[in-house]
Write a protein that holds these residues in place. Sequence first.
Motif, PDB file in Angstrom:
ATOM      1  N   SER A 340      33.103  92.980  44.079  1.00 50.37           N
ATOM      2  CA  SER A 340      32.313  92.231  45.063  1.00 50.37           C
ATOM      3  C   SER A 340      30.831  92.343  44.768  1.00 50.37           C
ATOM      4  N   ALA A 341      30.369  93.559  44.439  1.00 47.92           N
ATOM      5  CA  ALA A 341      28.952  93.746  44.124  1.00 47.92           C
ATOM      6  C   ALA A 341      28.550  92.941  42.892  1.00 47.92           C
ATOM      7  N   SER A 342      29.428  92.917  41.889  1.00 51.92           N
ATOM      8  CA  SER A 342      29.111  92.169  40.669  1.00 51.92           C
ATOM      9  C   SER A 342      29.065  90.663  40.941  1.00 51.92           C
ATOM     10  N   ILE A 343      30.012  90.150  41.717  1.00 53.22           N
ATOM     11  CA  ILE A 343      30.004  88.721  42.051  1.00 53.22           C
ATOM     12  C   ILE A 343      28.767  88.365  42.857  1.00 53.22           C
ATOM     13  N   PHE A 344      28.438  89.207  43.851  1.00 54.56           N
ATOM     14  CA  PHE A 344      27.236  88.961  44.644  1.00 54.56           C
ATOM     15  C   PHE A 344      25.999  88.954  43.763  1.00 54.56           C
ATOM     16  N   GLY A 345      25.912  89.958  42.870  1.00 54.17           N
ATOM     17  CA  GLY A 345      24.745  90.021  41.994  1.00 54.17           C
ATOM     18  C   GLY A 345      24.625  88.805  41.103  1.00 54.17           C
ATOM     19  N   LEU A 346      25.733  88.386  40.507  1.00 52.08           N
ATOM     20  CA  LEU A 346      25.708  87.205  39.643  1.00 52.08           C
ATOM     21  C   LEU A 346      25.294  85.950  40.401  1.00 52.08           C
ATOM     22  N   VAL A 347      25.901  85.734  41.560  1.00 54.39           N
ATOM     23  CA  VAL A 347      25.601  84.522  42.332  1.00 54.39           C
ATOM     24  C   VAL A 347      24.154  84.518  42.802  1.00 54.39           C
ATOM     25  N   LEU A 348      23.678  85.638  43.317  1.00 53.29           N
ATOM     26  CA  LEU A 348      22.305  85.700  43.819  1.00 53.29           C
ATOM     27  C   LEU A 348      21.286  85.477  42.709  1.00 53.29           C
TER      28      LEU A 348
END
Length: 761
Positions: A340-348
């Motif tokens: 979840s943290a990686s997806i959030f970081g990528l999207v942001l």
Amino acid sequence: MLRLGTVRTGFILGVSTILAAIIYFFAANWGGMERISRTVLAGALVVVLYGASYGFSRIQAMRSHHLFLSAVLLLGGCVAFGASVALLGQIYNSHADSYGLFLIWTIAALLLSLITHYRPLYVLAYILSHITIWMYFYPTDLSIQYSEGKMLFIWSLFALLNHALLLLTEKKRLQSAPIRLLSFLVGQLSLIWMSNSLVFNDYGILMNIVSIAAIAASIYYYMRIQLDKIYLTLSALLASAFAVLKFIELLVEFASVAFFFYGLLFVAALLAGNILFFRRVNKLDIPHEADDHSQAASTPSAQETQPLLPPSKNVHRQRGHLTAVIVSTAITSLAAIIGSASIFGLVLMLTDNSDPWYTLYTIGLLLIVPMLVYSRAEATVRYTLLTVGFVTGTIAIAFIGSFLTDGSFLILSAAGLALLKRPIPRYSLYAMLNLHTYITLYQLFDPQDWSMAGLILILLAINLIVYMWMQRDAEPSMSWLPPIQAASFFFTLFYLLCLTFFDDIFPHSYALFNIVNMAAVTLWLFWLIRKHREVEAVICAIFWFVFVSFKYYDLLWSLLHKSVTLGLLGIIMLALTYWYARRLNAKSAMQASIDTTSYWGTRSLLLIIAIALQLGFLSYQAISSEHLLRTGTPIKLAIAPIDPRSMLQGDYVTVSYTISTPAQFAQIERQDGNTRKVKVVLKPDANGVYQFNRLYKKEEALGPNEVIINGRWNGWGTVHYGIETYFVPEGTGAEVQQEARFAYVRVSSSGNAMLERLSDQ
């Protein structure tokens, strides 16, 4: 046996309620009793509980019931002793929650446990010893900043202590399954924390090696030397937690698009590694030894399920399977956090300043829908992707704030609950369903017309209806039923507990919800025990103790009133339980078959000595404090207070003095957080208020009206004198804070000080 469990539960709840009443009464700091009266009362309560423990142990009728009640009262006497030590600190305004209080309490519990070998006393001593160490290094009323080396020493102390206790339990020198588990977890987690390079910058690399070695050693030991599936899977969980911590450290240092991409690859590797590991573990045939750590009575259902297995092996195999499922779910959650943290970081980062929430919402849908439909996917991968999808989507819809998006996840939660078969995911999805129901209702109704309490009432009604429906239509063939039944019961009690913290939403609703909660949970617990519903009974017992504990901090109801109410409830509960036990006395065959132990048999003399030492300490502490108050030199100090609450001692004002931060200390070289004892010379000014004059030098002569006071320098310009705590009756702290300007203190010839009173002049 079910009736026996009902009786013992009644005794435990009754004694616990009375002990809570005692603690609440002491913490209320009621002004209707003088110092000596409260001191005598504290000692009398200790004597009464220990005396009752001895008395019940000598009764031959209803032998098992009386011996069990005797053991509970013995534990209660030790708890009452700790409360009495806290009361003396309250009466004479010693440090709030100081390490000295917990040290004396730890010694008392340890002595009793060594004499009786009563396992709850071992657990109490373990908990108190850890609080003692923590309070010594981090007192509640003194702010201390330690160097990395000193912090490493503190955490190493916890790690070494717990590994030593683990060794004693593994060698069977200490027979206590809870301490074995706690020492294993606390010892390993201490090492993992010390490997945190964000906190221990200078020692992170070294402690990484130590932590990896400790985890590897535990995996090797529980796989090759003493096979234990439970601790083996816990070791795997700790290894995953260590890996997640390293990911967070790297995230802080190297956050970028490439890093988050590699984070997703790391999740894939973590899942693959755990899948291979559990496949390997499941192939092991682990013959658990019938020792204190794994011994359990077989159940009829277990014997009927696998009649070819010996009862103990069958139960152990079930326990190992349950632990593997729990740990596997925890690992899935950890992997989901990183994903979840990686997806959030990528999207942001990729969306820059654009609105990322609909993108995250879409990703959540793309992860959830295929995994719900495709049931043949690898279980760990499937549940991880579902968790990432629900976490990502839930956070996104919270920012979107649309009824349609909220409703879509409500539907997906319900679909997942219907499609998934494993218990732990069903528990999680039922919780998710409750969350999205609340969010949807919040979006559907106007918050001005429907308060949070109103929404919680609706959710309480829904969960109660679900639980009652499950009771009516339960059938053995409905394998999906137990998770929903337990989860709906949990949330029913959870929402009922939440309602006890709201002000009146209609006339007298606060009192009504508190009474209903206490009565319903208590009666429910006895009913569940009689029906042999272990899971729900444990949930109910936890909520019972949580309610009693949290009501301590509920400011809408005074501690004194809580004390009286709980005391009456405890007495009634004990009386009813004792009456019920007498009715069962005719079951002589059941009574004879129960293994009972008298802790007052051949050890009575040692127990009496240990109790006499406790009473002697209480007497010495009270006498020495009274002597200081009567003979100490009176001085007047300027103050600036604040107002918190102690866990055991009630409301108090933390006092800061002008002599605590004297300007002269600016000339002294700071010691990088190292504390030391100092002697300070005070001298009165023209207004009679004593001020810092100088640091005392050994054997120097004092001038007229000068006084020596002992202190502890925190290494950063502040001196702590041990008079920073002033206990007040409940609810008066704000008034004292506004009005008090000066403190009147008594100082002995040796420099020890005691805070006598606060005043506005």
